[in-house]
Scaffold this motif. Sequence first.
Motif, PDB file in Angstrom:
ATOM      1  N   THR A 215       0.814  -1.229   0.000  1.00  0.00           N
ATOM      2  CA  THR A 215       0.000   0.000   0.000  1.00  0.00           C
ATOM      3  C   THR A 215       0.843   1.273   0.000  1.00  0.00           C
ATOM      4  N   GLU A 216       2.155   1.130   0.113  1.00  0.00           N
ATOM      5  CA  GLU A 216       3.036   2.297   0.085  1.00  0.00           C
ATOM      6  C   GLU A 216       4.466   1.825  -0.120  1.00  0.00           C
TER       7      GLU A 216
ATOM      8  N   GLY B 254      -4.085   7.186 -10.390  1.00  0.00           N
ATOM      9  CA  GLY B 254      -5.326   7.040  -9.656  1.00  0.00           C
ATOM     10  C   GLY B 254      -5.255   6.080  -8.483  1.00  0.00           C
ATOM     11  N   ASP B 255      -4.191   5.264  -8.422  1.00  0.00           N
ATOM     12  CA  ASP B 255      -4.066   4.287  -7.341  1.00  0.00           C
ATOM     13  C   ASP B 255      -3.712   4.930  -6.001  1.00  0.00           C
ATOM     14  N   TYR B 256      -3.168   6.151  -6.062  1.00  0.00           N
ATOM     15  CA  TYR B 256      -2.711   6.792  -4.825  1.00  0.00           C
ATOM     16  C   TYR B 256      -3.869   7.235  -3.941  1.00  0.00           C
ATOM     17  N   GLU B 257      -5.008   7.490  -4.513  1.00  0.00           N
ATOM     18  CA  GLU B 257      -6.131   8.001  -3.732  1.00  0.00           C
ATOM     19  C   GLU B 257      -6.531   7.034  -2.623  1.00  0.00           C
ATOM     20  N   ASP B 258      -6.587   5.729  -2.940  1.00  0.00           N
ATOM     21  CA  ASP B 258      -6.964   4.728  -1.931  1.00  0.00           C
ATOM     22  C   ASP B 258      -5.778   3.876  -1.473  1.00  0.00           C
ATOM     23  N   SER B 259      -4.576   4.236  -1.917  1.00  0.00           N
ATOM     24  CA  SER B 259      -3.379   3.455  -1.571  1.00  0.00           C
ATOM     25  C   SER B 259      -3.577   1.980  -1.902  1.00  0.00           C
TER      26      SER B 259
END
Length: 443
Positions: free
Chosen positions: A44-45, A56-61
């Motif tokens: 997730t990080e 767009g994947d960064y918004e919800d990790s």
Amino acid sequence: MTSPVRRAAVFAAICTLSLAVPLFGTVVGAALAAVVLLGAFAITEGPVFDLLAYPGDYEDSRLYGLITFVLAGVALGIIAVSSSMSIAVFVGTVFLIGYGNVAEQIARTRTENEVVVVTVFCLAATSAAVIGHAGTLAIEGAPLESATPAIVFLAASGALLAALLRDVLLLYDDPVVMLSVGLLLWLLAELEPAIGPLEIVVALVVTVALGYISYALDTASIAGMLTGILLGLVTIVLGGYGWFAVLIAFFALGGLSTKFRYDRKEDLGVAEDNDGARGSGNVLGNAAVALVAVLGYAASSASLLAGHVAPVVFLFAFAGSVATAMSDTLSSEIGSVFETPRLITTLEPVEPGTDGGVTWQGELAGVVGAAIVAGISYLLFPEVDATGAAIIVAAGFVGMTVDSLLGATLEGSVLGNQGVNFLATLSGAIVCALLVLSFAVIG
């Protein structure tokens, strides 16, 4: 390397894991897919997340791009092991998407020319699909020499469809592209080519050359060019060069008619957008029915259709749909330069460009267009005699009239222009097929 290139390279490496299915079996392949999916959910990080994440994947990790990509591959793999789709088609499709994307991202670091980028994608995707398909057959111990022409045809068709879908969709939609390409190649692999190995190569060269010419002459956009090449290639391989001659006559005359008195059309406000260059929607709206007819002809010839529909019915359906497209295009493009159109439903005068508006000059041009298709069909197909040619002309006229009626009644409120074109060509195909069957019964 830039981040998009690195991400694409990792995705391509993941695609390579699809070879585990022919090498070690479905259980190992499923296990590897499960490991990748679990990793995608767990990460997730951090640097690995940054490497694999779409913006767009960064918004919800969450690595949604990777997750959906792997799930699409898993879905395609399930289809392959539970149906008549071959594992070779599955692997070839996955390789095509993964390595084609790498090549495209590298090309984008060196040029902004979209034609060059699309060309690089198609070449790399085709090569990767051939390697994946042929490699799988070699692992399975299947002969390669006799299968090579079909492999090249499938690879090129898949690459063209992928390039087209990527042009009209987003990069994030690669899972949709993968599934669409896999299903198309599954269908094409079930059909029997109408031409030999050398002719398949020639067909690819001819269709690519003509497609580029249409783009260079501004009669087609990049998406329109790709659509035309794919349609042409499938038509030649599954139907033959006679079918292609009918189809290319429509594209050529239709494109030239768009340029007919283009300045005058601009003054009247009825000119096609993009300087008359036709996009994928326009090409598909006019040629989708013809493509289905080609596929139906090939399926009927291979005895894949229930009821054993005679292949000649699909030949006439094809000719009727193209005659309609030719009639409608010439009628619209030539008739639109005249200032006295009348609404087909009431015969009241309307403004130029009004949906459903017709002129006698346009109607005459439409009949001539249908006659051109009928004449080519008469010369190239032994199944088309004088009566058959007359049927094709009649079907083209009926389809053109249906287009005008739909334009006057439903276009704008219920249907778009491409929907009207599709229904009109469908009506022309149906009328042509039914008339042929009627005369055959009477005879």
